[in-house]
Motif scaffolding. Structure first.
Motif, short mmCIF file in Angstrom:
data_model
loop_
_atom_site.label_atom_id
_atom_site.label_comp_id
_atom_site.label_asym_id
_atom_site.label_seq_id
_atom_site.Cartn_x
_atom_site.Cartn_y
_atom_site.Cartn_z
N VAL A 1 0.74 -1.11 -0.05
CA VAL A 1 0.15 -0.03 0.00
C VAL A 1 0.92 1.31 0.15
N ILE A 2 2.01 1.15 0.73
CA ILE A 2 2.83 2.49 0.78
C ILE A 2 3.61 2.55 -0.64
N LEU A 3 3.95 1.72 -1.15
CA LEU A 3 4.55 1.55 -2.61
C LEU A 3 3.43 2.21 -3.55
N TRP A 4 2.31 1.88 -3.54
CA TRP A 4 1.17 2.26 -4.16
C TRP A 4 0.77 3.62 -3.98
N VAL A 5 0.44 4.07 -2.82
CA VAL A 5 -0.15 5.19 -2.50
C VAL A 5 1.21 6.47 -2.31
N GLY A 6 2.07 5.96 -1.90
CA GLY A 6 3.28 6.80 -1.71
C GLY A 6 3.73 7.19 -3.18
N GLY B 1 6.04 3.74 -16.76
CA GLY B 1 6.15 2.50 -17.00
C GLY B 1 6.30 1.52 -15.98
N PRO B 2 7.71 1.66 -15.23
CA PRO B 2 8.29 0.76 -14.34
C PRO B 2 7.34 1.19 -13.12
N PHE B 3 6.81 2.30 -13.03
CA PHE B 3 6.11 2.31 -11.65
C PHE B 3 4.81 1.46 -11.89
N LEU B 4 4.00 1.80 -12.93
CA LEU B 4 2.68 1.09 -13.14
C LEU B 4 2.93 -0.69 -12.89
N ASN B 5 4.14 -1.10 -13.67
CA ASN B 5 4.45 -2.47 -13.28
C ASN B 5 4.55 -2.61 -11.79
N ALA B 6 5.33 -2.03 -11.18
CA ALA B 6 5.15 -2.37 -9.75
C ALA B 6 4.23 -2.24 -8.82
N VAL B 7 3.27 -1.22 -9.18
CA VAL B 7 2.08 -1.19 -8.55
C VAL B 7 1.15 -2.43 -9.04
N LEU B 8 1.34 -2.80 -10.17
CA LEU B 8 0.50 -4.24 -10.40
C LEU B 8 1.17 -5.52 -9.56
N HIS C 1 -7.62 1.21 -15.62
CA HIS C 1 -7.95 2.09 -16.62
C HIS C 1 -6.66 3.00 -17.04
N ILE C 2 -5.86 3.38 -15.91
CA ILE C 2 -4.64 4.15 -16.21
C ILE C 2 -3.66 3.31 -17.05
N ARG C 3 -3.31 2.20 -16.25
CA ARG C 3 -2.44 1.16 -16.94
C ARG C 3 -2.70 0.83 -18.48
N PHE C 4 -3.77 0.16 -18.67
CA PHE C 4 -4.03 -0.47 -19.78
C PHE C 4 -4.85 0.36 -21.02
N VAL C 5 -5.29 1.42 -20.29
CA VAL C 5 -5.76 2.62 -21.45
C VAL C 5 -4.99 3.87 -21.70
N LEU C 6 -4.84 4.57 -20.63
CA LEU C 6 -4.28 5.83 -20.63
C LEU C 6 -2.90 5.61 -21.10
N PHE C 7 -2.19 4.85 -20.26
CA PHE C 7 -0.62 4.57 -20.54
C PHE C 7 -0.23 4.08 -21.74
N GLY C 8 -1.14 3.28 -22.29
CA GLY C 8 -0.89 2.90 -23.57
C GLY C 8 -0.91 3.97 -24.77
N VAL D 1 -1.28 -7.33 -6.51
CA VAL D 1 -1.17 -8.81 -6.35
C VAL D 1 -1.17 -9.10 -4.85
N LEU D 2 -0.02 -8.51 -4.22
CA LEU D 2 0.20 -8.75 -2.93
C LEU D 2 -0.89 -8.25 -1.87
#
Length: 155
Positions: A14-19, A49-56, A106-113, A60-61
């Motif tokens: 959560v800290i990784l994502w929100v922070g 790109g790398p941040f959104l992959n880390a958030v994915l 939506h951010i990762r798979f639509v807007l970032f694309g 999962v965690l």
């Protein structure tokens, strides 16, 4: 000890994502706004790109540890002959988390694309539009994330 480990991993994700959203929205974006569009959009694409992959991975965690903690509490209640009732704050956390995950999708798979495609084509106006959408939705997700943390810790 296992429950504490689950909770630690859950909280770190959560800290990784929100922070990360807080850093990107409140510090990186304003600093990058001083750059020319081609440089700014290339930078933001390279960072997001790398941040959104880390958030994915964090999502999962969060899902796995959250489900495991709920399951462990329910199992403990059943073993002692009691009934398990999920606290309202947990229910709100789970519902808010699902909403955040949908926005993330939506951010990762639509807007970032769209952003990545525009940057690859050097289409700076279209890249700017995509980045504007990402900024708005990250802002919404950041507010949701902060609200969820507040609900959990103040309940």
């Amino acid at each position: 000890m296992f429950y504490a480990t689950l909770k630690f991993v859950h909280l770190m994700a959560v800290i990784l994502w929100v922070g990360g959203m807080l850093f990107a929205h409140c510090f990186l974006r304003p600093a990058a706004a001083q750059l020319e569009p081609p440089v700014r959009l290339r930078l933001m694409t390279a960072v997001l790109g790398p941040f959104l992959n880390a958030v994915l991975a964090a999502i999962v965690l969060i899902l796995l540890t959250g489900a495991a903690m709920i399951g462990q509490e329910a199992s403990q209640a059943a073993q002692t002959g009691g009934a398990f009732f999920m606290p309202r704050s947990w229910t709100l956390m789970a519902a808010g988390g699902v909403a955040m995950m949908a926005i993330y999708g939506h951010i990762r798979f639509v807007l970032f694309g769209r952003l990545a495609t525009a940057v690859a084509a050097s289409d700076w106006p279209r890249g700017g539009q995509a980045m504007g959408g990402i900024r708005r939705w990250v802002g919404v997700n950041l507010l949701l994330g902060i609200a969820i943390v507040a609900i959990v810790f103040m309940a």
